[in-house]
Design an enzyme around this catalytic site. Structure first.
Site, PDB file in Angstrom:
ATOM      1  N   ASN A 147      -8.744  10.652  -1.756  1.00 48.31           N
ATOM      2  CA  ASN A 147      -8.831   9.917  -0.417  1.00 48.31           C
ATOM      3  C   ASN A 147      -7.443   9.422  -0.088  1.00 48.31           C
ATOM      4  O   ASN A 147      -7.068   8.592   0.636  1.00 48.31           O
ATOM      5  CB  ASN A 147      -9.835   9.080  -0.442  1.00 48.31           C
ATOM      6  CG  ASN A 147      -9.806   7.822  -1.279  1.00 48.31           C
ATOM      7  OD1 ASN A 147      -8.967   7.936  -2.063  1.00 48.31           O
ATOM      8  ND2 ASN A 147     -10.907   7.203  -1.480  1.00 48.31           N
ATOM      9  N   ARG A 285      -5.782  -3.551  -2.360  1.00 47.56           N
ATOM     10  CA  ARG A 285      -6.780  -4.331  -2.891  1.00 47.56           C
ATOM     11  C   ARG A 285      -6.597  -5.930  -2.237  1.00 47.56           C
ATOM     12  O   ARG A 285      -5.445  -6.224  -2.429  1.00 47.56           O
ATOM     13  CB  ARG A 285      -6.979  -4.335  -4.491  1.00 47.56           C
ATOM     14  CG  ARG A 285      -7.461  -3.393  -4.974  1.00 47.56           C
ATOM     15  CD  ARG A 285      -8.873  -2.905  -4.745  1.00 47.56           C
ATOM     16  NE  ARG A 285      -9.328  -1.692  -5.475  1.00 47.56           N
ATOM     17  CZ  ARG A 285      -9.387  -0.769  -4.541  1.00 47.56           C
ATOM     18  NH1 ARG A 285      -9.044  -0.411  -3.380  1.00 47.56           N
ATOM     19  NH2 ARG A 285      -9.976   0.564  -5.170  1.00 47.56           N
ATOM     20  N   GLN A 314     -16.793  -7.697  -2.384  1.00 48.28           N
ATOM     21  CA  GLN A 314     -17.404  -6.601  -1.252  1.00 48.28           C
ATOM     22  C   GLN A 314     -18.877  -6.444  -1.649  1.00 48.28           C
ATOM     23  O   GLN A 314     -19.321  -6.044  -2.695  1.00 48.28           O
ATOM     24  CB  GLN A 314     -16.504  -5.330  -1.204  1.00 48.28           C
ATOM     25  CG  GLN A 314     -15.237  -5.587  -0.865  1.00 48.28           C
ATOM     26  CD  GLN A 314     -14.171  -4.213  -0.782  1.00 48.28           C
ATOM     27  OE1 GLN A 314     -13.268  -4.134  -0.125  1.00 48.28           O
ATOM     28  NE2 GLN A 314     -14.864  -3.058  -1.315  1.00 48.28           N
ATOM     29  N   HIS A 333     -14.441  -1.706   4.038  1.00 50.26           N
ATOM     30  CA  HIS A 333     -13.627  -0.825   3.452  1.00 50.26           C
ATOM     31  C   HIS A 333     -14.043   0.674   3.604  1.00 50.26           C
ATOM     32  O   HIS A 333     -14.995   1.026   2.947  1.00 50.26           O
ATOM     33  CB  HIS A 333     -13.954  -1.242   1.611  1.00 50.26           C
ATOM     34  CG  HIS A 333     -12.935  -0.600   0.843  1.00 50.26           C
ATOM     35  ND1 HIS A 333     -13.054  -1.162  -0.491  1.00 50.26           N
ATOM     36  CD2 HIS A 333     -12.244   0.299   1.075  1.00 50.26           C
ATOM     37  CE1 HIS A 333     -11.998  -0.362  -1.023  1.00 50.26           C
ATOM     38  NE2 HIS A 333     -11.439   0.281  -0.312  1.00 50.26           N
TER      39      HIS A 333
HETATM   40  P1  NDP Z   1      -0.595   5.840  -7.193  1.00 49.60           P
HETATM   41  O1  NDP Z   1      -1.123   5.452  -8.702  1.00 49.60           O
HETATM   42  O2  NDP Z   1      -0.445   7.164  -6.933  1.00 49.60           O
HETATM   43  O3  NDP Z   1       0.433   4.878  -6.658  1.00 49.60           O
HETATM   44  C1  NDP Z   1       0.372   3.484  -7.049  1.00 49.60           C
HETATM   45  C2  NDP Z   1       2.068   3.102  -7.115  1.00 49.60           C
HETATM   46  O4  NDP Z   1       1.990   1.841  -7.402  1.00 49.60           O
HETATM   47  C3  NDP Z   1       2.814   3.804  -8.460  1.00 49.60           C
HETATM   48  O5  NDP Z   1       3.886   4.651  -7.731  1.00 49.60           O
HETATM   49  C4  NDP Z   1       2.943   2.682  -9.316  1.00 49.60           C
HETATM   50  O6  NDP Z   1       4.483   2.895  -9.645  1.00 49.60           O
HETATM   51  C5  NDP Z   1       3.016   1.379  -8.382  1.00 49.60           C
HETATM   52  N1  NDP Z   1       3.018   0.096  -8.637  1.00 49.60           N
HETATM   53  C6  NDP Z   1       2.295  -0.306  -9.727  1.00 49.60           C
HETATM   54  N2  NDP Z   1       2.774  -1.562 -10.089  1.00 49.60           N
HETATM   55  C7  NDP Z   1       3.547  -2.025  -9.008  1.00 49.60           C
HETATM   56  C8  NDP Z   1       4.265  -2.980  -9.014  1.00 49.60           C
HETATM   57  N3  NDP Z   1       4.039  -4.199  -9.639  1.00 49.60           N
HETATM   58  N4  NDP Z   1       5.071  -3.117  -7.896  1.00 49.60           N
HETATM   59  C9  NDP Z   1       5.451  -1.969  -7.183  1.00 49.60           C
HETATM   60  N5  NDP Z   1       4.771  -0.972  -7.343  1.00 49.60           N
HETATM   61  C10 NDP Z   1       3.927  -0.692  -8.418  1.00 49.60           C
HETATM   62  O7  NDP Z   1      -2.183   5.225  -6.448  1.00 49.60           O
HETATM   63  P2  NDP Z   1      -2.326   5.413  -5.129  1.00 49.60           P
HETATM   64  O8  NDP Z   1      -1.281   5.563  -3.883  1.00 49.60           O
HETATM   65  O9  NDP Z   1      -3.286   6.907  -4.894  1.00 49.60           O
HETATM   66  O10 NDP Z   1      -3.300   4.456  -4.459  1.00 49.60           O
HETATM   67  C11 NDP Z   1      -2.884   2.939  -4.638  1.00 49.60           C
HETATM   68  C12 NDP Z   1      -3.900   2.190  -4.592  1.00 49.60           C
HETATM   69  O11 NDP Z   1      -4.436   1.983  -3.336  1.00 49.60           O
HETATM   70  C13 NDP Z   1      -4.979   2.171  -5.465  1.00 49.60           C
HETATM   71  O12 NDP Z   1      -4.716   1.637  -6.787  1.00 49.60           O
HETATM   72  C14 NDP Z   1      -6.044   1.552  -4.806  1.00 49.60           C
HETATM   73  O13 NDP Z   1      -6.164   0.178  -5.376  1.00 49.60           O
HETATM   74  C15 NDP Z   1      -6.021   1.465  -3.334  1.00 49.60           C
HETATM   75  N6  NDP Z   1      -6.763   2.471  -2.780  1.00 49.60           N
HETATM   76  C16 NDP Z   1      -7.336   2.089  -1.722  1.00 49.60           C
HETATM   77  C17 NDP Z   1      -8.369   3.026  -1.009  1.00 49.60           C
HETATM   78  C18 NDP Z   1      -9.058   2.550  -0.018  1.00 49.60           C
HETATM   79  O14 NDP Z   1      -9.994   3.010   0.511  1.00 49.60           O
HETATM   80  N7  NDP Z   1      -8.797   1.463   0.909  1.00 49.60           N
HETATM   81  C19 NDP Z   1      -8.591   4.229  -1.607  1.00 49.60           C
HETATM   82  C20 NDP Z   1      -7.860   4.621  -2.410  1.00 49.60           C
HETATM   83  C21 NDP Z   1      -6.815   3.798  -3.138  1.00 49.60           C
HETATM   84  P3  NDP Z   1       4.618   3.785 -11.108  1.00 49.60           P
HETATM   85  O15 NDP Z   1       3.927   4.770 -10.669  1.00 49.60           O
HETATM   86  O16 NDP Z   1       6.059   3.817 -10.739  1.00 49.60           O
HETATM   87  O17 NDP Z   1       4.252   3.144 -12.153  1.00 49.60           O
END
Ligand code: NDP
Length: 387
Positions: A147, A285, A314, A333
């Site tokens: 998603n 989150r 939630q 959500h």
């Molecule tokens: P990904 O794992 O593809 O991306 C997460 C990114 O966050 C990675 O690039 C990671 O860096 C980066 N990151 C982690 N910690 C930090 C930090 N402290 N500062 C900056 N960047 C950081 O996940 P998605 O993009 O698929 O999803 C992201 C989040 O969105 C999920 O964890 C989830 O909580 C949320 N989500 C919400 C949904 C909703 O329905 N509202 C649905 C799906 C997801 P690196 O890879 O470089 O370590």
């Protein structure tokens, strides 16, 4: 034979739909970057149906029961003595969606003696105590990418809704009014603004790609830089930290996982460094933002708007201050639970179950915890510390 305990959100108030607004879903060939779509042996549903609610059962019942397994589906999850709490004691597998999370706390994991697999039907497994899962040898898996684009679309919608003042203008129509001045006195063009994402993973990068044609200046911060050709293609400005990025931005979108590095990141201190009148969109989150600091910033005008779909806990209680704070565009959500997304994560959930029941490996990109340690996508996303 396995007992599968599935926690899903309630059916629509009028019952499970008998028809839908559209007849089919577009066919996708794969995800950006080449990851393949979920590929279970079969589907127990028609894509486009409501699957994430109790009666939708993620389309799993026939598949599981035909093989002699037990499926228990409930929305009753939070109170001690809830159906989830009672059924957990002898469950082998727990499935839940982040939209209606079954909080698998350390205490619950310790009590669930048979528990071997926790599946997130969607993305984001912070509702599972990952340290406890590691300690008790529970595998945690989620349907990576299922998603991500759904959320990215919601982020773009929320940015436009806030900047253009769409929701109050729509409300004026619903109320029978026509006062244009009331509609436009908080309405701006996005064009020319500086927009930054905290994290440029699947969702963050998809947001950047979708915003590029709007003629905005794009910024990002992440633990690792994107490839130079992507930075050049989208005209991205990289910042080493959120603290460095947010003072430059008119709009900030949060797309990082919740872990100790990000929890409470958007508190009074960081928000005070943002431009007065900036917009903040958080579909990642809720606890990445400080609940009361957001309310204070909207009331003082430091933030011109806040939108997103993530809350804590939630479901959010009726008196949660984000329901009534000014200039917000919150929804329940939902961003990752469109009917399109449901079809993908229900298929991915079945794929994970098929692998696990057959004793064959779960796709590496779906793994968060396996074999007593962070694994696959989890080793990457949660390496800043588990929670
Ligand atoms: P990904 O794992 O593809 O991306 C997460 C990114 O966050 C990675 O690039 C990671 O860096 C980066 N990151 C982690 N910690 C930090 C930090 N402290 N500062 C900056 N960047 C950081 O996940 P998605 O993009 O698929 O999803 C992201 C989040 O969105 C999920 O964890 C989830 O909580 C949320 N989500 C919400 C949904 C909703 O329905 N509202 C649905 C799906 C997801 P690196 O890879 O470089 O370590």
């Amino acid at each position: 034979m396995a007992k599968v305990l599935c926690v899903l959100y309630d059916d629509p108030a009028g019952g499970q739909p008998t028809g839908y607004a559209r007849d089919d879903l577009p066919r996708l060939d794969g995800y950006p970057g080449g990851q393949t779509l979920p590929s279970p042996a079969a589907l127990g549903f028609t894509p486009g149906e409501l699957l994430g609610s109790v009666s939708g059962e993620l389309g799993l019942r026939e598949f599981l029961e035909a093989a002699g397994h037990t499926l228990v589906v409930t929305s009753d999850k939070d109170d001690p003595g809830s159906v989830f709490d009672r059924e957990l004691d002898d469950a082998d597998v727990v499935i839940s969606q982040p939209f209606w999370p079954a909080y698998l706390t350390a205490e619950r994991i310790a009590r669930a003696k048979n528990l071997k697999l926790a599946i997130t039907a969607g993305i984001g497994s912070d509702h599972v105590d990952l340290d406890a899962a590691i300690e008790h040898g529970v595998t945690v898996a989620e349907v990576t990418y299922s998603n991500s684009i759904s959320v990215a679309e919601h982020v773009v919608m929320a940015i436009l809704a806030l900047v253009r003042n769409y929701l109050p203008a729509h409300q004026i129509v619903l109320d029978g009014g026509w006062n244009i001045a009331d509609c436009v006195s908080r309405s701006y063009d996005l064009e020319g603004m500086h927009v930054g994402t905290v994290a440029a993973g699947r969702i963050g990068t998809a947001v950047l790609r979708r915003l590029a044609p709007f003629g905005v200046h794009l910024h990002y911060t992440d633990k690792y830089r994107l490839p130079a050709e992507v930075e050049a293609e989208l005209g991205l400005t990289y910042h080493p930290s959120a603290a460095d990025m947010v003072p430059a931005c008119d709009v900030v979108t949060i797309n990082a996982p919740l872990h100790p590095e990000t929890e409470g990141l958007f508190g009074d201190e960081l928000i005070a460094t943002m431009k007065r009148g900036a917009y903040l969109i958080n579909t990642a989150r809720a606890r990445i933002a400080d609940r009361d600091a957001i309310v204070r910033a909207l009331e003082s005008g430091q933030l011109a708007g806040y939108a997103g779909d993530v809350w804590f806990p939630q479901p959010a209680p009726a008196d949660h201050p984000w329901r009534t704070m000014p200039h917000h565009g919150m929804t329940p959500h939902i961003s990752g639970s469109s009917l399109s997304a449901q079809a993908r994560y229900a298929a991915g959930t079945r794929e994970i179950l098929e692998s696990w029941l057959a004793g064959t490996p779960i796709r590496d990109e779906y793994l968060i915890v396996d074999g007593g340690k962070l694994a696959g996508a989890g080793a990457h996303s949660y390496s800043g510390g588990v929670r």
